[in-house]
Design a protein around this motif. Structure first.
Motif, short mmCIF file in Angstrom:
data_model
loop_
_atom_site.label_atom_id
_atom_site.label_comp_id
_atom_site.label_asym_id
_atom_site.label_seq_id
_atom_site.Cartn_x
_atom_site.Cartn_y
_atom_site.Cartn_z
N SER A 115 -7.02 -133.25 23.19
CA SER A 115 -5.60 -133.54 22.75
C SER A 115 -4.76 -134.19 23.86
O SER A 115 -3.76 -134.88 23.70
N ASP A 116 -5.11 -134.04 25.18
CA ASP A 116 -4.41 -134.69 26.27
C ASP A 116 -4.15 -136.30 26.18
O ASP A 116 -3.28 -136.81 26.89
N ASP A 117 -5.15 -136.66 25.61
CA ASP A 117 -5.21 -138.17 25.42
C ASP A 117 -3.97 -138.61 24.67
O ASP A 117 -3.83 -140.06 24.84
N TRP A 118 -3.11 -137.90 23.96
CA TRP A 118 -1.96 -138.27 23.17
C TRP A 118 -0.83 -138.01 24.04
O TRP A 118 0.41 -137.99 23.36
N ASP A 119 -0.85 -137.69 25.45
CA ASP A 119 0.53 -137.36 26.14
C ASP A 119 1.56 -138.35 25.80
O ASP A 119 2.79 -137.94 25.57
N ALA A 120 1.29 -139.59 25.91
CA ALA A 120 2.40 -140.61 25.97
C ALA A 120 2.97 -140.74 24.22
O ALA A 120 3.87 -140.90 24.30
N GLN A 121 2.12 -140.43 23.36
CA GLN A 121 2.67 -140.29 21.96
C GLN A 121 3.18 -139.17 21.83
O GLN A 121 4.40 -139.12 21.16
N MET A 122 2.89 -137.97 22.17
CA MET A 122 3.67 -136.63 21.87
C MET A 122 4.77 -136.66 22.71
O MET A 122 5.89 -136.13 21.83
N LEU A 123 4.89 -136.85 23.69
CA LEU A 123 6.22 -136.97 24.46
C LEU A 123 7.11 -138.01 23.93
O LEU A 123 8.45 -137.45 23.57
N PHE A 124 6.75 -139.16 23.52
CA PHE A 124 7.76 -140.19 22.94
C PHE A 124 8.28 -139.53 21.52
O PHE A 124 9.26 -139.50 21.34
N PHE A 125 7.51 -138.95 20.65
CA PHE A 125 7.77 -138.57 19.49
C PHE A 125 8.50 -137.34 19.22
O PHE A 125 9.37 -137.05 18.50
N VAL A 126 8.22 -136.42 20.25
CA VAL A 126 8.82 -135.01 20.30
C VAL A 126 10.27 -135.52 20.68
O VAL A 126 11.45 -134.88 20.37
N GLY A 127 10.59 -136.49 21.55
CA GLY A 127 11.81 -136.90 22.01
C GLY A 127 12.62 -137.58 21.02
O GLY A 127 13.87 -137.85 21.00
N LYS A 128 12.06 -138.05 19.94
CA LYS A 128 12.57 -138.60 18.86
C LYS A 128 12.90 -137.54 17.89
O LYS A 128 13.44 -138.04 16.59
N GLY A 129 12.67 -136.34 18.27
CA GLY A 129 12.98 -135.27 17.07
C GLY A 129 11.93 -134.91 16.05
O GLY A 129 12.11 -134.04 15.26
N TYR A 130 10.68 -135.34 16.12
CA TYR A 130 9.43 -134.93 15.33
C TYR A 130 9.02 -133.64 15.96
O TYR A 130 9.00 -133.39 17.05
N ARG A 131 8.18 -133.11 14.97
CA ARG A 131 7.33 -132.27 15.36
C ARG A 131 5.85 -132.60 15.67
O ARG A 131 5.31 -133.27 14.85
N VAL A 132 5.40 -132.53 16.91
CA VAL A 132 4.08 -133.15 17.08
C VAL A 132 2.93 -131.99 17.29
O VAL A 132 3.13 -131.18 18.17
N ILE A 133 1.66 -132.23 16.76
CA ILE A 133 0.78 -131.22 16.85
C ILE A 133 -0.61 -132.03 17.22
O ILE A 133 -0.84 -133.26 16.83
N ALA A 134 -1.40 -131.67 18.14
CA ALA A 134 -2.74 -132.32 18.45
C ALA A 134 -3.49 -131.00 19.09
O ALA A 134 -3.27 -130.09 19.60
N HIS A 135 -4.78 -131.11 18.35
CA HIS A 135 -6.01 -130.08 18.77
C HIS A 135 -7.20 -130.65 19.72
O HIS A 135 -7.16 -132.01 19.44
N ASP A 136 -7.77 -129.75 20.23
CA ASP A 136 -8.93 -130.15 20.83
C ASP A 136 -10.19 -129.82 19.94
O ASP A 136 -10.29 -128.85 19.36
#
Length: 276
Positions: A35-56
């Motif tokens: 799930s760490d591979d999504w860091d750039a997307q998760m930080l961006f979208f949580v900053g836009k007010g979304y709830r972001v989920i990623a699993h290993d």
């Protein structure tokens, strides 16, 4: 750690950031990462007010290194366990590479009443392997070669893979980020060699054609035309044709690891799709 235990006793690690009342985005990582591979997307979208989920994925990252279940059916079932545990609804599922196959199977089998949209980025569907019904696919020898290199020296194989074709760092004039290479290697080495070895069969030999045909939610298929891992001609356009509500966009000169090398572009594309 935040984990959910599946019906067959596997602990699946997940991240869950942002307001619980916000629209969820579920990210599905590629082989053999986490799930760490999504860091750039998760930080961006949580900053836009979304709830972001990623699993290993099982056998990857911080999830259980179990011996069995390294196939798309189990991968999709594991996602369902996370989604049901968190009671995610109206979710957008975003899958990269092998994660695109996982997301496709999950949405096709478990997504009714819970999924709003699907995004496939540099994804493996409909089928990577060359067979009579898929003459444009890659020959089995390609995947046998991956298995042989993994078994012989997994650490070196992963270092070479990230340093070369995954991010397009083997192209003339490319600007190599050693930090990106080492982060890829770090994620990969966290996982199980057996899970990764068997995962090659899962991502290369699974036919997602019927899954794609059954999906009715709006689906965005995004690919780079310089993808050296999942060649674009035999993946994205074919998936888009099978989808009932698919949108295809191919970017020139983008590599397989475009979510990292071109994170700003990918994030903007995803945000625009979320808004439609």
């Amino acid at each position: 750690m935040t984990t959910v235990t599946t019906k067959d006793g596997v602990q699946i690690f997940y991240k869950d950031w942002g307001p619980k009342t916000a629209q969820p985005i579920v990210f599905h990582h590629g082989w053999p990462l986490s799930s760490d591979d999504w860091d750039a997307q998760m930080l961006f979208f949580v900053g836009k007010g979304y709830r972001v989920i990623a699993h290993d994925r099982r056998g990857h990252g911080r999830s259980s290194q179990v011996s069995d279940g390294h196939d798309m059916d189990h991968y999709a079932s594991d996602v369902a366990a996370v989604v049901e545990h968190l009671d995610l609804r109206n979710a957008v599922h975003v899958g990269h590479s092998t994660g695109g196959g996982e997301a496709t199977r999950y949405v096709a089998r478990y997504g009714k009443d819970r999924v709003a949209k699907l995004v496939l980025i540099a994804a493996v569907p409909p089928l990577m392997l060359k067979v009579d019904t898929n003459p444009g696919g890659l020959p089995i020898e390609v995947f046998d070669g991956l298995r042989s290199q993994l078994a012989a020296n997994r650490s070196q194989f992963y270092l070479d893979f990230a340093s070369g074709p995954f991010y397009g760092y083997n192209r003339p004039g490319s600007k190599v980020s050693q930090a990106v290479v080492w982060n890829w290697w770090r994620q990969a080495m966290m996982g199980s060699a057996k899970a990764h070895h068997e995962g090659i069969k899962a991502f290369s030999e699974t036919d997602f054609s019927e899954d794609l045909k059954s999906i009715t939610v709006p689906t965005f298929v995004l690919h780079g035309d310089d993808d050296q891992i999942v060649p674009v001609a035999d993946s994205a356009p074919l998936s888009a044709k099978l989808l009932k509500n698919g949108k295809l966009k191919i970017h020139e000169k983008l590599p397989h690891g475009m979510c990292t090398t071109h994170a700003d572009l990918v994030n903007a594309e995803l945000l625009a799709f979320m808004a439609t």
